[in-house]
Design a protein around this motif. Structure first.
Motif, PDB file in Angstrom:
ATOM      1  N   ASP A 120       0.851  -1.189   0.000  1.00  0.00           N
ATOM      2  CA  ASP A 120       0.000   0.000   0.000  1.00  0.00           C
ATOM      3  C   ASP A 120       0.887   1.239   0.000  1.00  0.00           C
ATOM      4  OD1 ASP A 120      -2.574  -1.370   0.260  1.00  0.00           O
ATOM      5  OD2 ASP A 120      -1.875  -1.897   2.265  1.00  0.00           O
ATOM      6  N   VAL A 121       0.764   2.040  -1.043  1.00  0.00           N
ATOM      7  CA  VAL A 121       1.577   3.250  -1.190  1.00  0.00           C
ATOM      8  C   VAL A 121       0.652   4.463  -1.204  1.00  0.00           C
ATOM      9  CG1 VAL A 121       3.195   4.521  -2.650  1.00  0.00           C
ATOM     10  CG2 VAL A 121       3.358   2.024  -2.476  1.00  0.00           C
ATOM     11  N   VAL A 122       0.957   5.421  -0.347  1.00  0.00           N
ATOM     12  CA  VAL A 122       0.223   6.693  -0.327  1.00  0.00           C
ATOM     13  C   VAL A 122       1.189   7.785  -0.755  1.00  0.00           C
ATOM     14  CG1 VAL A 122      -1.068   8.348   1.068  1.00  0.00           C
ATOM     15  CG2 VAL A 122      -1.307   5.887   1.505  1.00  0.00           C
ATOM     16  N   MET A 123       0.820   8.493  -1.796  1.00  0.00           N
ATOM     17  CA  MET A 123       1.640   9.589  -2.295  1.00  0.00           C
ATOM     18  C   MET A 123       1.363  10.854  -1.492  1.00  0.00           C
ATOM     19  SD  MET A 123       3.153   7.987  -4.771  1.00  0.00           S
ATOM     20  CE  MET A 123       4.010   9.346  -5.599  1.00  0.00           C
ATOM     21  N   GLU A 124       2.189  11.860  -1.669  1.00  0.00           N
ATOM     22  CA  GLU A 124       1.876  13.183  -1.147  1.00  0.00           C
ATOM     23  C   GLU A 124       0.732  13.766  -1.968  1.00  0.00           C
ATOM     24  OE1 GLU A 124       5.543  15.208  -1.610  1.00  0.00           O
ATOM     25  OE2 GLU A 124       6.556  14.120   0.013  1.00  0.00           O
ATOM     26  N   ALA A 125      -0.081  14.610  -1.357  1.00  0.00           N
ATOM     27  CA  ALA A 125      -1.235  15.162  -2.063  1.00  0.00           C
ATOM     28  C   ALA A 125      -0.817  15.957  -3.297  1.00  0.00           C
ATOM     29  CB  ALA A 125      -2.052  16.043  -1.122  1.00  0.00           C
ATOM     30  N   ALA A 126       0.375  16.540  -3.261  1.00  0.00           N
ATOM     31  CA  ALA A 126       0.849  17.354  -4.384  1.00  0.00           C
ATOM     32  C   ALA A 126       1.656  16.550  -5.397  1.00  0.00           C
ATOM     33  CB  ALA A 126       1.696  18.512  -3.856  1.00  0.00           C
ATOM     34  N   ALA A 127       1.693  15.230  -5.256  1.00  0.00           N
ATOM     35  CA  ALA A 127       2.474  14.400  -6.179  1.00  0.00           C
ATOM     36  C   ALA A 127       1.948  14.535  -7.603  1.00  0.00           C
ATOM     37  CB  ALA A 127       2.420  12.940  -5.743  1.00  0.00           C
ATOM     38  N   THR A 128       2.859  14.535  -8.546  1.00  0.00           N
ATOM     39  CA  THR A 128       2.487  14.647  -9.956  1.00  0.00           C
ATOM     40  C   THR A 128       2.144  13.270 -10.520  1.00  0.00           C
ATOM     41  OG1 THR A 128       4.737  14.303 -10.753  1.00  0.00           O
ATOM     42  CG2 THR A 128       4.095  16.570 -10.184  1.00  0.00           C
ATOM     43  N   PRO A 129       1.431  13.216 -11.651  1.00  0.00           N
ATOM     44  CA  PRO A 129       1.184  11.923 -12.293  1.00  0.00           C
ATOM     45  C   PRO A 129       2.477  11.172 -12.616  1.00  0.00           C
ATOM     46  CG  PRO A 129      -0.295  13.566 -13.196  1.00  0.00           C
ATOM     47  CD  PRO A 129       0.666  14.305 -12.305  1.00  0.00           C
ATOM     48  N   ALA A 130       3.519  11.894 -13.001  1.00  0.00           N
ATOM     49  CA  ALA A 130       4.792  11.234 -13.305  1.00  0.00           C
ATOM     50  C   ALA A 130       5.367  10.561 -12.065  1.00  0.00           C
ATOM     51  CB  ALA A 130       5.783  12.252 -13.869  1.00  0.00           C
ATOM     52  N   GLN A 131       5.238  11.210 -10.914  1.00  0.00           N
ATOM     53  CA  GLN A 131       5.736  10.614  -9.675  1.00  0.00           C
ATOM     54  C   GLN A 131       4.912   9.390  -9.283  1.00  0.00           C
ATOM     55  OE1 GLN A 131       5.529  14.154  -7.236  1.00  0.00           O
ATOM     56  NE2 GLN A 131       7.729  14.555  -7.448  1.00  0.00           N
ATOM     57  N   ALA A 132       3.598   9.466  -9.435  1.00  0.00           N
ATOM     58  CA  ALA A 132       2.749   8.313  -9.129  1.00  0.00           C
ATOM     59  C   ALA A 132       3.035   7.164 -10.088  1.00  0.00           C
ATOM     60  CB  ALA A 132       1.277   8.717  -9.196  1.00  0.00           C
ATOM     61  N   ALA A 133       3.266   7.485 -11.344  1.00  0.00           N
ATOM     62  CA  ALA A 133       3.525   6.453 -12.350  1.00  0.00           C
ATOM     63  C   ALA A 133       4.807   5.695 -12.073  1.00  0.00           C
ATOM     64  CB  ALA A 133       3.584   7.090 -13.735  1.00  0.00           C
ATOM     65  N   ALA A 134       5.763   6.350 -11.428  1.00  0.00           N
ATOM     66  CA  ALA A 134       7.051   5.707 -11.159  1.00  0.00           C
ATOM     67  C   ALA A 134       6.925   4.552 -10.177  1.00  0.00           C
ATOM     68  CB  ALA A 134       8.041   6.739 -10.623  1.00  0.00           C
ATOM     69  N   VAL A 135       5.866   4.531  -9.372  1.00  0.00           N
ATOM     70  CA  VAL A 135       5.734   3.498  -8.341  1.00  0.00           C
ATOM     71  C   VAL A 135       5.557   2.104  -8.948  1.00  0.00           C
ATOM     72  CG1 VAL A 135       4.344   2.676  -6.407  1.00  0.00           C
ATOM     73  CG2 VAL A 135       4.922   5.109  -6.585  1.00  0.00           C
ATOM     74  N   PRO A 136       4.513   1.838  -9.761  1.00  0.00           N
ATOM     75  CA  PRO A 136       4.382   0.482 -10.311  1.00  0.00           C
ATOM     76  C   PRO A 136       5.524   0.101 -11.245  1.00  0.00           C
ATOM     77  CG  PRO A 136       2.778   1.961 -11.314  1.00  0.00           C
ATOM     78  CD  PRO A 136       3.382   2.697 -10.165  1.00  0.00           C
TER      79      PRO A 136
END
Length: 248
Positions: free
Chosen positions: A115-131
């Motif tokens: 389970d990964v929770v990003m920062e609220a201000a995270a960009t789509p590129a940062q979220a995409a890097a997780v998987p």
């Protein structure tokens, strides 16, 4: 007081039924390092069920466990990541051995939930890097990921589930398309909730997307559908019903 009915737009596909918790068999080792085929555990009398909490407890194959640890450690270092939690579970089953009529063979089924929770201000590129980063360290379908971007200024919370996808490369282009689509919907007026699932095939159109909307008028629904049409979920079959009973 009358309450406005919540509208649900659900993008579903029958193939999503295949995305449940993955299992892995015969990777168990007990605390002494012996394999799961140890006679005392591997062969039960007919009709017997395995001990759900054996001593010593079976453990995941060390190589696979190391891959999971490496993947979690790599994700924790990514920009925009707030918290990472990993949990391992094991279920045990017994099945009849066709070669030994009086024997039931015990199997261990391990799975890992990240389970990964990003920062609220995270960009789509940062979220995409997780998987994509997780897939670089893993070769096991037993891992599932729940990736959440919390609500922030101008957008609501989104969650996407990657189920059993981590035995393959996840191109950054694909994960970015998913993250950008969710971010676009999260900023769409009248959308109140978003949750998506990506199946083990990594075919986004075989996955699911559920969008809750706070109104059922045609203009609002058409506007939300138009936004969906600009995302990676555009080709996913649309099912469900609106508050007036109409079908999409």
């Amino acid at each position: 007081m009358l309450r406005r009915a919540t509208t649900v737009l659900a993008l579903l596909c029958a193939a999503a039924l295949l995305t449940g918790c993955s299992t892995i068999e015969q990777l168990a080792r007990d605390a002494t390092g012996r394999g799961s085929a140890e006679p005392a555990e591997a062969c039960l009398p007919r009709g017997a069920e395995p001990d759900p909490s054996p001593t010593p407890a079976p453990t995941l194959d060390p190589h696979v466990a190391g891959e999971v640890r490496d993947a979690v450690a790599a994700v924790r270092k990514l920009a925009g990541v707030d918290t990472v939690r990993e949990s391992m579970s094991d279920s045990r089953t017994a099945s009849d051995d066709p070669d030994r009529p009086d024997c039931r063979v015990v199997s261990n089924h391990f799975s890992s939930q990240v389970d990964v929770v990003m920062e609220a201000a995270a960009t789509p590129a940062q979220a995409a890097a997780v998987p994509t980063t997780m897939a670089q360290h893993l070769a096991w379908t037993g891992v599932s990921l729940a990736l959440t971007v919390p609500a922030g200024p101008g957008h609501i919370e989104t969650t996407v589930h990657y189920s059993g996808t981590f035995d393959q490369t996840i191109p950054i282009e694909t994960s970015t398309d998913v993250a950008e689509g969710l971010a676009r919907l999260a900023a769409t007026p009248h959308v109140t909730s978003i949750e998506a699932s990506i199946p083990y095939t990594m075919r986004v159109d075989y996955g699911s997307l559920t969008v809750l909307v706070d109104g059922g008028d045609a203009a609002t629904l058409d506007a939300v559908r138009a936004v969906i049409g600009t995302t990676a979920f555009a080709d996913t079959t649309l099912h469900g019903s609106f508050s007036n009973g109409a079908k999409p």
